[in-house]
Motif scaffolding. Structure first.
Motif, PDB file in Angstrom:
ATOM      1  N   GLU A 131       0.814  11.121  37.769  1.00 13.76           N
ATOM      2  CA  GLU A 131       0.739  12.298  36.922  1.00 13.76           C
ATOM      3  C   GLU A 131      -0.326  13.270  37.441  1.00 13.76           C
ATOM      4  O   GLU A 131      -1.402  12.864  37.889  1.00 13.76           O
ATOM      5  CB  GLU A 131       0.402  11.893  35.494  1.00 13.76           C
ATOM      6  CG  GLU A 131       0.321  13.063  34.537  1.00 13.76           C
ATOM      7  CD  GLU A 131      -0.219  12.669  33.187  1.00 13.76           C
ATOM      8  OE1 GLU A 131      -0.733  13.547  32.483  1.00 13.76           O
ATOM      9  OE2 GLU A 131      -0.134  11.471  32.858  1.00 13.76           O
ATOM     10  N   ALA A 165       2.826   9.920  30.530  1.00 13.38           N
ATOM     11  CA  ALA A 165       4.208  10.081  31.003  1.00 13.38           C
ATOM     12  C   ALA A 165       5.000   8.781  30.971  1.00 13.38           C
ATOM     13  O   ALA A 165       6.208   8.790  31.193  1.00 13.38           O
ATOM     14  CB  ALA A 165       4.222  10.646  32.422  1.00 13.38           C
ATOM     15  N   ARG A 203       6.896  16.471  27.301  1.00 13.11           N
ATOM     16  CA  ARG A 203       5.455  16.232  27.220  1.00 13.11           C
ATOM     17  C   ARG A 203       4.650  17.173  28.106  1.00 13.11           C
ATOM     18  O   ARG A 203       3.437  17.069  28.172  1.00 13.11           O
ATOM     19  CB  ARG A 203       5.147  14.776  27.629  1.00 13.11           C
ATOM     20  CG  ARG A 203       5.731  13.731  26.695  1.00 13.11           C
ATOM     21  CD  ARG A 203       5.076  12.376  26.957  1.00 13.11           C
ATOM     22  NE  ARG A 203       5.645  11.360  26.112  1.00 13.11           N
ATOM     23  CZ  ARG A 203       6.485  10.433  26.528  1.00 13.11           C
ATOM     24  NH1 ARG A 203       6.861  10.394  27.785  1.00 13.11           N
ATOM     25  NH2 ARG A 203       6.953   9.527  25.695  1.00 13.11           N
ATOM     26  N   ARG A 204       5.349  18.075  28.812  1.00  7.13           N
ATOM     27  CA  ARG A 204       4.706  19.059  29.680  1.00  7.13           C
ATOM     28  C   ARG A 204       3.854  18.363  30.737  1.00  7.13           C
ATOM     29  O   ARG A 204       2.654  18.618  30.880  1.00  7.13           O
ATOM     30  CB  ARG A 204       3.868  20.047  28.856  1.00  7.13           C
ATOM     31  CG  ARG A 204       4.697  20.867  27.891  1.00  7.13           C
ATOM     32  CD  ARG A 204       3.848  21.834  27.095  1.00  7.13           C
ATOM     33  NE  ARG A 204       3.207  22.818  27.952  1.00  7.13           N
ATOM     34  CZ  ARG A 204       3.783  23.926  28.400  1.00  7.13           C
ATOM     35  NH1 ARG A 204       5.042  24.197  28.069  1.00  7.13           N
ATOM     36  NH2 ARG A 204       3.122  24.779  29.150  1.00  7.13           N
ATOM     37  N   ILE A 205       4.515  17.476  31.468  1.00  5.28           N
ATOM     38  CA  ILE A 205       3.830  16.680  32.481  1.00  5.28           C
ATOM     39  C   ILE A 205       4.521  16.852  33.826  1.00  5.28           C
ATOM     40  O   ILE A 205       5.752  16.851  33.903  1.00  5.28           O
ATOM     41  CB  ILE A 205       3.818  15.184  32.083  1.00  5.28           C
ATOM     42  CG1 ILE A 205       2.899  14.965  30.874  1.00  5.28           C
ATOM     43  CG2 ILE A 205       3.358  14.310  33.250  1.00  5.28           C
ATOM     44  CD1 ILE A 205       3.024  13.599  30.274  1.00  5.28           C
ATOM     45  N   ILE A 254       4.829  15.141  37.615  1.00 10.79           N
ATOM     46  CA  ILE A 254       4.615  13.857  38.279  1.00 10.79           C
ATOM     47  C   ILE A 254       4.917  14.018  39.763  1.00 10.79           C
ATOM     48  O   ILE A 254       5.968  14.528  40.146  1.00 10.79           O
ATOM     49  CB  ILE A 254       5.512  12.762  37.668  1.00 10.79           C
ATOM     50  CG1 ILE A 254       5.186  12.593  36.182  1.00 10.79           C
ATOM     51  CG2 ILE A 254       5.342  11.438  38.416  1.00 10.79           C
ATOM     52  CD1 ILE A 254       6.186  11.770  35.422  1.00 10.79           C
ATOM     53  N   SER A 261      -2.701  16.467  36.305  1.00  5.21           N
ATOM     54  CA  SER A 261      -3.233  17.140  35.125  1.00  5.21           C
ATOM     55  C   SER A 261      -3.275  18.642  35.366  1.00  5.21           C
ATOM     56  O   SER A 261      -3.969  19.130  36.253  1.00  5.21           O
ATOM     57  CB  SER A 261      -4.647  16.619  34.813  1.00  5.21           C
ATOM     58  OG  SER A 261      -5.195  17.301  33.703  1.00  5.21           O
ATOM     59  N   PHE A 313       0.969  24.704  34.219  1.00  8.58           N
ATOM     60  CA  PHE A 313       2.258  24.049  34.012  1.00  8.58           C
ATOM     61  C   PHE A 313       3.369  25.082  33.889  1.00  8.58           C
ATOM     62  O   PHE A 313       4.469  24.904  34.427  1.00  8.58           O
ATOM     63  CB  PHE A 313       2.224  23.176  32.762  1.00  8.58           C
ATOM     64  CG  PHE A 313       3.537  22.480  32.492  1.00  8.58           C
ATOM     65  CD1 PHE A 313       3.834  21.279  33.111  1.00  8.58           C
ATOM     66  CD2 PHE A 313       4.472  23.037  31.633  1.00  8.58           C
ATOM     67  CE1 PHE A 313       5.061  20.640  32.885  1.00  8.58           C
ATOM     68  CE2 PHE A 313       5.685  22.413  31.398  1.00  8.58           C
ATOM     69  CZ  PHE A 313       5.972  21.214  32.027  1.00  8.58           C
TER      70      PHE A 313
END
Length: 223
Positions: free
Chosen positions: A146, A74, A137-139, A141, A148, A154
């Motif tokens: 970050e 990220a 980025r399909r993240i 936070i 997972s 997601f």
């Protein structure tokens, strides 16, 4: 205040950039070699961006870029280099760099590049919010750390995130996310949300973020 890590072996240039960026409310931590930079990043994973030289001692900057992108997917990376060969630029982008600036450049341009990347990459939330997302980025936070998540987790999270404060029926989750992801129906939604809760640090018995609404579904609060 934006915080960036600058890995640059030219100390005089690094100090010049630090001074210039401070005028634009960007705090710079300097590392003059890549190993030091990686150590700082591991110890303090709260930087908003990395500015990275390529011509570094002990380890090539492109290898540093690769390691950082793998370990911190990220984190925006701006390559700052005297290398102007097209192949170096292409390789930098292939390894995950977000921008490439050829030296010499005006420090104010670096300021605008950093701010532009932060605006388009991560959805900005106020200081009172716990979560933000990088949809590209399909993240997810949480407090600059970050989390997972699997693809399905997601998808659920971003659906909740974009409908914060709205009561969402389980049936709507199935329809909008695709029933094929949850073959056994509504019960699988509850199981998936239970796993999501564990990963985002939400207590199912005393929820702070994902609240059950009896007989209907869930409501997400980005508290």
């Amino acid at each position: 205040m934006i915080e960036i890590l600058l890995i640059e072996d030219d100390f005089d240039l690094a100090e010049l950039l630090k001074y210039a960026l401070a005028k634009s409310e960007i705090d710079v931590t300097i590392a003059t070699n890549p190993l030091e930079g990686l150590k700082i990043l591991n110890e303090k994973n709260t930087f908003d961006a990395l500015v990275l030289d390529l011509g570094l001692p002990d380890m090539d900057g492109l290898e540093v870029c690769k390691k950082v992108r793998y370990g911190y997917p990220a984190l925006p990376i701006v390559i700052s280099s005297a290398r102007t060969e097209t192949l170096d630029k292409i390789k930098g982008f292939e390894l995950g760099a977000d921008d490439y600036m050829a030296k010499p450049y005006d420090p104010i341009e670096l300021v605008f590049r950093i701010r532009s990347i932060l605006r388009r990459g991560i959805q900005i939330t106020s200081d009172s919010k716990t979560f933000c997302v990088d949809k590209q980025r399909r993240i997810v936070i949480k407090n600059k750390e970050e989390i997972s998540l699997t693809k399905a987790e997601f998808d659920i999270f971003i659906y909740f995130y974009e409908k914060e404060g709205v009561v969402i029926p389980r049936e709507d989750i199935l329809i909008n996310l695709g029933q094929s992801k949850f073959q056994s129906g509504l019960k699988s939604i509850d199981v998936a949300i239970g796993r999501l809760r564990q990963k985002i640090g939400d207590d199912s018995k005393n929820p702070r973020y994902i609240h059950p609404v009896r007989g209907i579904g869930y409501k997400f609060i980005n508290a």
